[in-house]
Design an enzyme around this catalytic site. Structure first.
Site, PDB file in Angstrom:
ATOM      1  N   CYS A   6       0.757  -1.278  -0.267  1.00 23.40           N
ATOM      2  CA  CYS A   6       0.314  -0.040  -0.086  1.00 23.40           C
ATOM      3  C   CYS A   6       0.672   1.514  -0.019  1.00 23.40           C
ATOM      4  O   CYS A   6       2.258   0.622   0.229  1.00 23.40           O
ATOM      5  CB  CYS A   6      -0.991  -0.101   1.424  1.00 23.40           C
ATOM      6  SG  CYS A   6      -1.767  -1.296   1.278  1.00 23.40           S
ATOM      7  N   GLY A  32      -0.297   0.430  -5.468  1.00 26.59           N
ATOM      8  CA  GLY A  32      -1.316  -0.122  -5.531  1.00 26.59           C
ATOM      9  C   GLY A  32      -2.543   0.325  -6.508  1.00 26.59           C
ATOM     10  O   GLY A  32      -2.744   1.653  -6.568  1.00 26.59           O
ATOM     11  N   ASN A 106       0.065   0.384   6.044  1.00 26.74           N
ATOM     12  CA  ASN A 106       0.785  -0.443   5.028  1.00 26.74           C
ATOM     13  C   ASN A 106       1.301  -1.487   5.368  1.00 26.74           C
ATOM     14  O   ASN A 106       1.903  -1.130   6.484  1.00 26.74           O
ATOM     15  CB  ASN A 106       1.497   0.640   4.132  1.00 26.74           C
ATOM     16  CG  ASN A 106       3.098  -0.317   3.694  1.00 26.74           C
ATOM     17  OD1 ASN A 106       2.384  -1.229   2.765  1.00 26.74           O
ATOM     18  ND2 ASN A 106       3.691   0.405   3.624  1.00 26.74           N
ATOM     19  N   GLY A 107       1.468  -2.772   5.142  1.00 28.96           N
ATOM     20  CA  GLY A 107       2.976  -4.007   5.672  1.00 28.96           C
ATOM     21  C   GLY A 107       2.010  -4.747   6.125  1.00 28.96           C
ATOM     22  O   GLY A 107       0.325  -5.086   5.265  1.00 28.96           O
ATOM     23  N   TYR A 249      12.843  -3.532  -6.201  1.00 22.16           N
ATOM     24  CA  TYR A 249      11.400  -3.060  -7.157  1.00 22.16           C
ATOM     25  C   TYR A 249      10.582  -2.251  -6.685  1.00 22.16           C
ATOM     26  O   TYR A 249       9.984  -1.630  -7.444  1.00 22.16           O
ATOM     27  CB  TYR A 249      10.916  -4.721  -7.587  1.00 22.16           C
ATOM     28  CG  TYR A 249       9.826  -4.702  -8.119  1.00 22.16           C
ATOM     29  CD1 TYR A 249       9.571  -4.513  -9.324  1.00 22.16           C
ATOM     30  CD2 TYR A 249       8.515  -4.671  -7.484  1.00 22.16           C
ATOM     31  CE1 TYR A 249       8.509  -4.493  -9.880  1.00 22.16           C
ATOM     32  CE2 TYR A 249       7.218  -4.425  -7.893  1.00 22.16           C
ATOM     33  CZ  TYR A 249       7.423  -4.550  -9.684  1.00 22.16           C
ATOM     34  OH  TYR A 249       6.275  -4.860  -9.529  1.00 22.16           O
TER      35      TYR A 249
HETATM   36  P1  AMP Z   1       8.225 -13.169 -12.946  1.00 14.51           P
HETATM   37  O1  AMP Z   1       7.694 -13.173 -13.846  1.00 14.51           O
HETATM   38  O2  AMP Z   1       6.625 -14.003 -12.049  1.00 14.51           O
HETATM   39  O3  AMP Z   1       9.818 -13.456 -13.184  1.00 14.51           O
HETATM   40  O4  AMP Z   1       8.198 -12.071 -11.873  1.00 14.51           O
HETATM   41  C1  AMP Z   1       9.227 -11.151 -11.977  1.00 14.51           C
HETATM   42  C2  AMP Z   1       8.875  -9.608 -13.083  1.00 14.51           C
HETATM   43  O5  AMP Z   1       7.804  -9.564 -11.951  1.00 14.51           O
HETATM   44  C3  AMP Z   1      10.057  -9.089 -12.741  1.00 14.51           C
HETATM   45  O6  AMP Z   1      10.083  -8.182 -13.703  1.00 14.51           O
HETATM   46  C4  AMP Z   1       9.635  -7.939 -11.479  1.00 14.51           C
HETATM   47  O7  AMP Z   1       9.936  -6.314 -12.149  1.00 14.51           O
HETATM   48  C5  AMP Z   1       8.397  -7.089 -11.001  1.00 14.51           C
HETATM   49  N1  AMP Z   1       8.176  -8.599  -9.638  1.00 14.51           N
HETATM   50  C6  AMP Z   1       8.815  -8.725  -9.002  1.00 14.51           C
HETATM   51  N2  AMP Z   1       8.125  -8.996  -7.752  1.00 14.51           N
HETATM   52  C7  AMP Z   1       7.463  -8.352  -7.813  1.00 14.51           C
HETATM   53  C8  AMP Z   1       6.029  -8.358  -6.579  1.00 14.51           C
HETATM   54  N3  AMP Z   1       6.562  -8.800  -5.457  1.00 14.51           N
HETATM   55  N4  AMP Z   1       5.175  -7.632  -6.938  1.00 14.51           N
HETATM   56  C9  AMP Z   1       5.138  -7.304  -8.386  1.00 14.51           C
HETATM   57  N5  AMP Z   1       5.576  -7.745  -9.665  1.00 14.51           N
HETATM   58  C10 AMP Z   1       7.541  -7.728  -9.144  1.00 14.51           C
END
Ligand code: AMP
Length: 468
Positions: A6, A32, A106-107, A249
């Site tokens: 969030c 979010g 948030n959390g 990220y």
């Molecule tokens: P994946 O396709 O499942 O390997 O997800 C990797 C991609 O999702 C990477 O390009 C990251 O930038 C993004 N990503 C990593 N962690 C998260 C997260 N917790 N929530 C949303 N996107 C994520």
């Protein structure tokens, strides 16, 4: 219970409180996208508006005009598993013994179930599945015997896990951050008015001055008599456990969190990655957007050309929330697409921030191969994500995390790449200033705070996943 990521915003004593909250949330939309809400207060009256969707979809001009008052608390919310419903949208607003209490959180708490069962035994009735409602009930109970700061202190001592809170009641606004400091919360100032936001990019948009982070274990109280800071716990953990994934990220690269400027930090991660392993290629290709910042550092450090050969459709949400794998694959294709003439016959090094399930890399490498790439190498600016997060970052369940189930050679085979290197944990820590102040549980399984619901420090469940 489901997790949520969030963004929070709060402002005290400003004639444009609602509108500023709107823009404060707008700047934090990346934290979010499921729902947004603002509560404002004027005299004894409170006003609220919440809705599902993006900030500009949720609030019309008329809605903002209805949100009267000089105090505002807002939240953008992103639930990640299961329930996605308006009743879970925040801020929470309840009326208790003639007073309103608004809470934005948030959390993710790790003792929600225990607290909730205890409250239910004592007669509390819940209307949502959020841990925030648990906090609200605890607050209301504590308010029988004490004032708002006393009640927030009691609640923070009972809650275990990750929480940044904005609590409003009467004429008082309180910001609090958990003793481990998992997620960021910043204090700023617009004219004389104190403002709070999860990330400083919200202050930039409002032209508010960033003052400092709300410290782990700190409660910052604002009312008509002034402002004061109080610790809410007797002793703090030996060191904070700030979420390193916020830096890798989650946070916006133009924000400063945890004493780091996020863009520069990601660039350093990329530089470190190149130092650890730079392949001999024709160019570096970032997967937008998240791969761009480490890729800049990577290309500069390795002395390699850099091409934006993968183009992002900016009108697509985050792909990993798609419920089925086939839709997720399609989602990635919609989201990023290669520039064809740049690919054929080329030796390419993809840079991205993380691999979670592997969907993004797998589908896009396949495409690069189809387009005639000669070699495809991958460099990832974080270590392998092997463990779930209990503190508010949504990862797939452990069984779905590609690095939890496969060795490096297996992943290389599955992804059909010529080489793959993840940033080492040492390399990651080398990229941040206060290297002993971070939670690395998603990489190491060393949880700084036990999840009392499972009673485990280490996540040791058998790692069964869906069939390949
Ligand atoms: P994946 O396709 O499942 O390997 O997800 C990797 C991609 O999702 C990477 O390009 C990251 O930038 C993004 N990503 C990593 N962690 C998260 C997260 N917790 N929530 C949303 N996107 C994520």
């Amino acid at each position: 219970m489901f997790r949520h990521e969030c963004g929070l915003f709060g402002i005290y004593d400003h004639e444009e409180a609602a509108r500023l909250a709107y823009f404060g949330l707008y700047a934090q939309q990346h934290r979010g996208q499921e729902s947004a809400g603002i509560v404002t207060a004027e005299g004894g009256a409170v006003f609220e508006h919440r809705g599902m969707g993006l900030v500009p979809e949720v609030f019309s001009e008329a809605d903002l005009l209805r949100l009267k008052g000089r105090v505002a608390v807002g939240q953008v919310r992103y639930s990640t598993t299961g329930v996605s419903a308006l009743r879970n949208a925040q801020p929470f607003l309840v009326r208790y013994q003639g007073r309103y209490i608004a809470v934005a959180h948030n959390g993710n708490l790790v003792n929600t179930q225990t607290l909730r069962e205890e409250l239910e035994r004592r007669g509390s009735i819940f209307s949502t599945s959020t841990d925030t409602e648990v906090l609200v009930h605890l607050l209301a109970r504590a308010l029988r015997d004490t004032d708002l700061p006393g009640a927030v202190r009691q609640v923070c001592r009972k809650a275990s896990g990750a929480y940044c809170l904005l609590v409003y009641s009467g004429d008082m606004l309180i910001a609090a951050r958990d003793p481990h400091g998992f997620h960021p919360l910043a204090l700023g100032r617009l004219g004389k008015s104190p403002v709070f936001a999860s990330e400083t990019c919200a202050f930039d948009l409002l032209e508010a001055e960033y003052e400092r982070p709300v410290a782990p274990g700190e409660m910052y109280v604002v009312d008509a008599s002034g402002e004061r800071s109080e610790p809410f716990c007797e002793s703090l953990p030996a060191r904070p456990s700030q979420c390193i994934f916020e830096l890798i990220y989650f946070a916006r690269p133009d924000s400063s969190i945890f004493d780091e400027q996020v863009y520069l930090c990601r660039k350093r991660m990329g530089g470190q990655l190149a130092f650890e392993s730079a392949p001999d290629v024709d160019f570096v290709l970032p997967f937008p957007d998240s791969g761009i910042y480490p890729a800049v550092g990577f290309a500069q450090s390795a002395g390699l050309p850099y091409e934006h050969a993968m183009i992002r459709n900016h009108y697509v949400g985050r792909t990993f929330i798609q419920p089925s794998q086939s839709m997720r694959n399609f989602g990635v294709r919609v989201k990023i697409n290669p520039v064809r003439p740049l690919i054929e016959g080329k030796r390419i090094c993809i840079v991205d921030d993380s691999i979670v399930r592997g969907t993004t890399v797998m589908t896009r490498v396949k495409k690069l191969r189809e387009l005639g790439a000669k070699e495809v190498h991958i460099r990832i600016s974080s270590p392998p994500v092997k463990f779930p997060c209990y503190y508010g970052i949504d990862f797939a369940s452990r069984g779905e995390l590609i690095a939890a189930r496969h060795s490096l050679p297996e992943i290389i085979r599955k992804l059909d790449v010529d080489s793959l290197h993840y940033l080492s944990i040492d390399g990651l820590l080398h990229s941040v200033m206060h290297s002993d102040c971070y939670c690395l549980a998603c990489f190491t399984g060393e949880y700084p705070l036990p999840c009392s619901e499972t009673g485990k420090y280490r996540f040791e469940e058998p790692c069964a996943g869906p069939p390949d």
